[in-house]
Design an enzyme around this catalytic site. Structure first.
Site, PDB file in Angstrom:
ATOM      1  N   HIS A  98      88.806  29.374  53.705  1.00 37.76           N
ATOM      2  CA  HIS A  98      87.587  29.899  54.545  1.00 37.76           C
ATOM      3  C   HIS A  98      86.911  29.436  54.919  1.00 37.76           C
ATOM      4  CE1 HIS A  98      85.316  33.349  56.456  1.00 37.76           C
ATOM      5  NE2 HIS A  98      84.129  32.792  55.405  1.00 37.76           N
ATOM      6  N   GLU A  99      85.953  28.576  54.324  1.00 37.19           N
ATOM      7  CA  GLU A  99      84.610  27.364  54.333  1.00 37.19           C
ATOM      8  C   GLU A  99      85.399  26.578  55.839  1.00 37.19           C
ATOM      9  OE1 GLU A  99      81.919  28.660  54.774  1.00 37.19           O
ATOM     10  OE2 GLU A  99      82.705  29.874  53.052  1.00 37.19           O
ATOM     11  N   HIS A 102      86.014  27.730  58.641  1.00 37.98           N
ATOM     12  CA  HIS A 102      84.963  27.430  59.839  1.00 37.98           C
ATOM     13  C   HIS A 102      84.592  26.271  60.333  1.00 37.98           C
ATOM     14  CE1 HIS A 102      82.780  30.536  58.366  1.00 37.98           C
ATOM     15  NE2 HIS A 102      82.796  30.591  58.408  1.00 37.98           N
TER      16      HIS A 102
END
Length: 228
Positions: A98-99, A102
């Site tokens: 998920h990070e 980004h």
């Protein structure tokens, strides 16, 4: 001070926020005990996903704490909490990817992320001043303009939270798609990944809802005073 009818909804939203925080911790802990079939740790998954998207120069670093994972756009670094960085589990790989989502958004100039970065300096300034102005406006009704100014400043913070929602959902969607495409998880493991990411997203939704309801409450108070 006084109880406003909107406070009923704010209390409900606050309860939802507490439940969301409880759920994200419980969901993370549950799937932290389930190892991935690939055997990859959070660090390995993040590093491989970064490399697969040409982000070789973005490092992955461990950071102390729990659920302190984040992508730092100013230094272009993915920081993972130690349980995520070192462990091999559905939770660890989900959060790590998920990070990275980004970081990929940053690379492709995802519009909502760019808008969020543009808004941050302004919101960083106004969010600290807004509560003081609102409190002053509520206590000293003769200075209602302070409440109006506080509402304007608080609106910037609410807008920032609303912009954050598509950023977070998009990062999760990118993570899930790439995790399957790169073979980090199997189709059977996708259910656990979805639960971890959806639980985390709910906390952002609850926080935005509270702020939006509070903003509406202050606007109603301001308008009622002007109409009296």
């Amino acid at each position: 001070m006084f109880f406003h009818p909107m406070d009923f909804l704010i209390i409900i939203a606050f309860a939802l926020s507490l439940w969301a925080q409880f759920r994200v911790k419980g969901t993370f802990n549950k799937w932290a005990t389930v190892p991935t079939q690939s055997g990859m740790t959070g660090y390995e998954a993040a590093r491989r996903m970064l490399d697969a998207n040409g982000l070789y120069d973005v490092p992955v670093e461990p950071v102390q704490g729990r659920l302190t994972d984040h992508y730092d756009p100013t230094q272009r670094v993915v920081r993972l909490s130690e349980p995520v960085y070192y462990e091999n589990s559905i939770s660890a790989v989900s959060v790590a990817c998920h990070e990275v989502g980004h970081a990929i958004q940053h690379k492709v100039h995802y519009p909502m992320l760019s808008l969020r970065h543009t808004m941050f300096p302004v919101v960083n300034l106004t969010s600290g001043v807004a509560p003081l102005l609102i409190l002053a406006g509520l206590f000293f009704q003769q200075f209602n303009f302070l409440l109006g100014l506080g509402i304007i400043f608080f609106s910037a913070a609410v807008a920032f939270q609303l912009v954050t929602l598509p950023v977070e959902f998009n990062a999760s969607n990118r993570a899930r798609d790439l995790m399957i495409a790169e073979g980090f998880i199997s189709n059977e493991e996708e259910r656990g990944v979805a639960k971890v990411l959806n639980a985390a997203a709910l906390t952002y939704v609850a926080a935005a809802l509270i702020s939006l309801l509070e903003l509406l409450k202050y606007i109603m108070i301001f308008n009622n005073r002007n109409n009296d």
